[in-house]
Write a protein that holds these residues in place. Structure first.
Motif, PDB file in Angstrom:
ATOM      1  N   ASN A  52      22.892 -15.622  -7.392  1.00  0.00           N
ATOM      2  CA  ASN A  52      23.684 -16.495  -6.538  1.00  0.00           C
ATOM      3  C   ASN A  52      24.130 -15.779  -5.267  1.00  0.00           C
ATOM      4  OD1 ASN A  52      24.432 -19.186  -6.420  1.00  0.00           O
ATOM      5  ND2 ASN A  52      26.503 -18.797  -7.098  1.00  0.00           N
ATOM      6  N   PHE A  78      24.633 -22.598  -3.724  1.00  0.00           N
ATOM      7  CA  PHE A  78      25.496 -21.473  -4.127  1.00  0.00           C
ATOM      8  C   PHE A  78      26.780 -21.978  -4.759  1.00  0.00           C
ATOM      9  CE2 PHE A  78      29.350 -19.230  -2.705  1.00  0.00           C
ATOM     10  CZ  PHE A  78      29.232 -18.061  -3.444  1.00  0.00           C
ATOM     11  N   LEU A  81      26.070 -23.350  -8.283  1.00  0.00           N
ATOM     12  CA  LEU A  81      25.718 -22.297  -9.238  1.00  0.00           C
ATOM     13  C   LEU A  81      26.864 -21.318  -9.474  1.00  0.00           C
ATOM     14  CD1 LEU A  81      22.024 -21.446  -8.252  1.00  0.00           C
ATOM     15  CD2 LEU A  81      22.851 -22.894 -10.120  1.00  0.00           C
ATOM     16  N   ASP A  82      27.861 -21.339  -8.589  1.00  0.00           N
ATOM     17  CA  ASP A  82      28.986 -20.410  -8.726  1.00  0.00           C
ATOM     18  C   ASP A  82      29.741 -20.621 -10.031  1.00  0.00           C
ATOM     19  OD1 ASP A  82      30.643 -18.308  -7.734  1.00  0.00           O
ATOM     20  OD2 ASP A  82      32.157 -19.790  -7.211  1.00  0.00           O
TER      21      ASP A  82
END
Length: 222
Positions: A52, A78, A81-82
């Motif tokens: 990421n 991002f 997916l964080d």
């Protein structure tokens, strides 16, 4: 034999408290991605964090190269997916202080590089002092806010759970999440007017200053 995690396991792995923006728009996506990753891959939470970080650096590079559409899409990826790395860690019960620190550190660096890239790209295109101000001011206050947040994370959770939350929702009126998501949407829509970013940044900066003051007070009372 690989452990098969279920939706019930996933519910237990959710954070006790989360921002209303994350819960409303993104949690269902990133938790299902986390469930798939846990069940069908051997990726560790820290590996996901590194992947990421590569995505957010790529996003910053696209913004710097004045490709706001790709930069915005990558930053949105991002942001989604964080939440995956932490969810996988809690799901597999392998959370660690190192992983938590790594996640926070890469988040801070990501915001730092995104802020610099957007602001510098706008300045190169418009020569606006507004853009230069954004580039100088906001990345460093973001780092200070995140660092103090890491130092006071347990006290911060208690304060939020008593003062600014309803059920799992953290209902802080001004949230950095909101500003960053608007930055992302501006990028995807290819909006390059620095005044749009400046107005959003005022709210973002107000949240950061408020957050810093609260964390300093909490840290002094520790």
């Amino acid at each position: 034999m690989r452990t098969k995690y279920t939706k019930e396991d996933l519910k237990k792995a959710l954070k006790d408290k989360e921002s209303w923006i994350a819960i409303t728009f993104f949690e269902k996506v990133y938790t299902n991605v986390a469930l798939w990753v846990a069940n069908y891959t051997s990726l560790t939470p820290n590996t996901i964090t590194f992947i990421n970080f590569f995505i957010v650096i790529s996003s910053a590079l696209m913004f710097y190269m004045n490709n706001f559409i790709i930069g915005g899409i990558l930053y949105l990826l991002f942001y989604i997916l964080d939440g995956v790395d932490g969810t996988v860690a809690r799901l597999k019960k392998i959370s660690s202080k190192y992983g938590e620190f790594l996640d926070v550190a890469f988040d801070v660096l990501g915001v730092f590089f995104i802020s610099i890239s957007i602001s510098w790209s706008l300045y190169e295109e418009t020569k606006s002092i507004i853009s230069f101000t954004l580039a100088v001011l906001f990345p460093y206050t973001s780092i200070l806010d995140a660092f103090l947040g890491y130092l006071t994370r347990e006290m911060n959770k208690k304060a939020l759970s008593h003062s600014f939350s309803s059920n799992r929702y953290i209902l802080v009126p001004l949230q950095s999440d909101f500003g960053l998501i608007l930055f992302t949407l501006f990028g995807i829509l290819n909006i390059k007017n620095p005044y749009f970013y400046f107005v959003v940044s005022l709210f973002y900066f107000a949240e950061i200053i408020t957050s810093i003051i609260l964390k300093v007070v909490m840290f002094r009372k520790k």
